[in-house]
Design a protein around this motif. Sequence first.
Motif, PDB file in Angstrom:
ATOM      1  N   GLY A  56       0.763  -1.356  -0.023  1.00 15.57           N
ATOM      2  CA  GLY A  56      -0.077   0.003  -0.108  1.00 15.57           C
ATOM      3  C   GLY A  56       0.725   1.290   0.093  1.00 15.57           C
ATOM      4  N   PHE A  57       2.115   1.378   0.544  1.00 18.16           N
ATOM      5  CA  PHE A  57       2.927   2.355   0.535  1.00 18.16           C
ATOM      6  C   PHE A  57       3.544   2.761  -0.747  1.00 18.16           C
ATOM      7  N   GLU A  58       3.588   1.592  -1.664  1.00 17.60           N
ATOM      8  CA  GLU A  58       3.906   1.849  -2.925  1.00 17.60           C
ATOM      9  C   GLU A  58       3.011   2.467  -3.638  1.00 17.60           C
ATOM     10  N   ARG A  59       1.605   2.298  -3.274  1.00 19.03           N
ATOM     11  CA  ARG A  59       0.517   2.812  -4.155  1.00 19.03           C
ATOM     12  C   ARG A  59       0.335   4.275  -3.780  1.00 19.03           C
ATOM     13  N   GLN A  60       0.457   4.526  -2.381  1.00 23.72           N
ATOM     14  CA  GLN A  60       0.001   5.742  -1.691  1.00 23.72           C
ATOM     15  C   GLN A  60       1.137   6.859  -1.717  1.00 23.72           C
ATOM     16  N   ALA A  61       2.457   6.346  -1.697  1.00 24.34           N
ATOM     17  CA  ALA A  61       3.415   7.222  -1.435  1.00 24.34           C
ATOM     18  C   ALA A  61       3.808   8.302  -2.375  1.00 24.34           C
ATOM     19  N   ASP A  62       4.044   9.452  -2.155  1.00 17.70           N
ATOM     20  CA  ASP A  62       4.508  10.438  -3.202  1.00 17.70           C
ATOM     21  C   ASP A  62       5.622  10.006  -4.087  1.00 17.70           C
ATOM     22  N   PRO A  63       5.160  10.182  -5.356  1.00 18.16           N
ATOM     23  CA  PRO A  63       6.041   9.634  -6.316  1.00 18.16           C
ATOM     24  C   PRO A  63       7.427  10.109  -6.456  1.00 18.16           C
ATOM     25  N   LYS A  64       7.451  11.472  -5.870  1.00 19.52           N
ATOM     26  CA  LYS A  64       8.793  12.045  -5.968  1.00 19.52           C
ATOM     27  C   LYS A  64       9.629  11.451  -5.008  1.00 19.52           C
ATOM     28  N   ALA A  65       8.979  11.302  -3.613  1.00 16.04           N
ATOM     29  CA  ALA A  65       9.888  10.694  -2.514  1.00 16.04           C
ATOM     30  C   ALA A  65      10.266   9.288  -3.137  1.00 16.04           C
ATOM     31  N   LEU A  66       9.371   8.403  -3.793  1.00 18.63           N
ATOM     32  CA  LEU A  66       9.591   7.216  -4.099  1.00 18.63           C
ATOM     33  C   LEU A  66      10.913   7.110  -5.079  1.00 18.63           C
ATOM     34  N   ASN A  67      10.852   7.949  -5.789  1.00 23.98           N
ATOM     35  CA  ASN A  67      11.866   8.113  -7.015  1.00 23.98           C
ATOM     36  C   ASN A  67      13.109   8.808  -6.392  1.00 23.98           C
ATOM     37  N   THR A  68      13.348   9.096  -5.222  1.00 26.61           N
ATOM     38  CA  THR A  68      14.538   9.865  -4.917  1.00 26.61           C
ATOM     39  C   THR A  68      15.565   8.827  -4.682  1.00 26.61           C
ATOM     40  N   TRP A  69      16.845   9.183  -5.278  1.00 28.57           N
ATOM     41  CA  TRP A  69      18.090   8.137  -5.101  1.00 28.57           C
ATOM     42  C   TRP A  69      18.623   8.190  -3.472  1.00 28.57           C
ATOM     43  N   LEU A  70      19.185   6.975  -3.184  1.00 25.69           N
ATOM     44  CA  LEU A  70      19.737   6.593  -1.890  1.00 25.69           C
ATOM     45  C   LEU A  70      21.222   7.111  -2.056  1.00 25.69           C
ATOM     46  N   TYR A  71      21.759   8.136  -1.679  1.00 26.61           N
ATOM     47  CA  TYR A  71      23.246   8.333  -2.197  1.00 26.61           C
ATOM     48  C   TYR A  71      24.127   7.804  -1.111  1.00 26.61           C
ATOM     49  N   ASP A  72      23.788   7.844   0.312  1.00 24.88           N
ATOM     50  CA  ASP A  72      24.614   7.203   1.374  1.00 24.88           C
ATOM     51  C   ASP A  72      24.507   5.879   1.519  1.00 24.88           C
ATOM     52  N   TYR A  73      23.683   4.897   0.703  1.00 23.47           N
ATOM     53  CA  TYR A  73      22.970   3.873   1.026  1.00 23.47           C
ATOM     54  C   TYR A  73      24.328   2.666   0.963  1.00 23.47           C
ATOM     55  N   ILE A  74      25.299   3.043   0.166  1.00 23.18           N
ATOM     56  CA  ILE A  74      26.316   1.992  -0.298  1.00 23.18           C
ATOM     57  C   ILE A  74      27.088   1.547   1.059  1.00 23.18           C
ATOM     58  N   SER A  75      27.180   2.374   2.082  1.00 20.89           N
ATOM     59  CA  SER A  75      27.824   1.886   3.071  1.00 20.89           C
ATOM     60  C   SER A  75      27.105   0.881   4.066  1.00 20.89           C
ATOM     61  N   TYR A  76      25.847   0.664   3.833  1.00 21.41           N
ATOM     62  CA  TYR A  76      24.856  -0.247   4.731  1.00 21.41           C
ATOM     63  C   TYR A  76      24.706  -1.384   3.884  1.00 21.41           C
ATOM     64  N   LYS A  77      24.914  -2.449   4.712  1.00 20.50           N
ATOM     65  CA  LYS A  77      24.522  -3.612   4.079  1.00 20.50           C
ATOM     66  C   LYS A  77      23.218  -4.331   4.335  1.00 20.50           C
ATOM     67  N   PRO A  78      22.266  -4.353   3.438  1.00 24.03           N
ATOM     68  CA  PRO A  78      20.922  -4.796   3.430  1.00 24.03           C
ATOM     69  C   PRO A  78      20.877  -6.175   4.018  1.00 24.03           C
ATOM     70  N   ILE A  79      19.606  -6.745   4.620  1.00 22.95           N
ATOM     71  CA  ILE A  79      19.301  -7.872   4.923  1.00 22.95           C
ATOM     72  C   ILE A  79      19.222  -8.722   4.012  1.00 22.95           C
ATOM     73  N   LYS A  80      19.816 -10.102   4.009  1.00 22.53           N
ATOM     74  CA  LYS A  80      19.625 -11.090   2.823  1.00 22.53           C
ATOM     75  C   LYS A  80      19.237 -12.118   3.518  1.00 22.53           C
ATOM     76  N   PRO A  81      17.771 -12.374   3.544  1.00 24.68           N
ATOM     77  CA  PRO A  81      17.258 -13.675   4.307  1.00 24.68           C
ATOM     78  C   PRO A  81      17.802 -14.834   3.181  1.00 24.68           C
ATOM     79  N   HIS A  82      17.609 -16.035   3.662  1.00 28.75           N
ATOM     80  CA  HIS A  82      17.908 -17.159   2.740  1.00 28.75           C
ATOM     81  C   HIS A  82      17.119 -17.069   1.358  1.00 28.75           C
TER      82      HIS A  82
END
Length: 152
Positions: A56-82
């Motif tokens: 529902g967040f994907e459908r309701q969120a501001d498109p500008k916010a959704l399309n914003t790039w993550l610049y500082d993300y590279i240093s964070y390792k996301p969770i990778k479930p099996h």
Amino acid sequence: MYVSTFHDVVEWTRALHEHLARCLQHCSTQQDEERAKWLLEYLADHEAALEKVVAGFERQADPKALNTWLYDYISYKPIKPHQSCSATYAEMSFDEICQEIFDLHNQVIDFYRYLEGRTEIPATRELIGELLKLEQHEAMHLVHQTNRARDL
């Protein structure tokens, strides 16, 4: 999944909950311990519902916010479930399942906190803040419900 925009973060979160719901449901059919089997079924239903809320967040969120790039993300390792459900939850005890699920949700919460602290655009900060609140609320709900089940 490569995450480069806030839309990717929302989609990644939705896919994580969807994958977890399928895996938990699959493992519940192979679990011998009755209380752990109930827990897996409950968690599968909970994750499936959470997947729908995040979608529902994907459908309701501001498109500008959704399309914003993550610049500082590279240093964070996301969770990778099996990537495939190898029935590990079917082999775990009630307490081990709880610990695994709580840890996973806490990693998601930490990820959102990380992003929220580095987001400068108000619309994206609001989006991540809402997702953070959702994950925190759901994590508290899971702790409460599993503690009640543990008392039975």
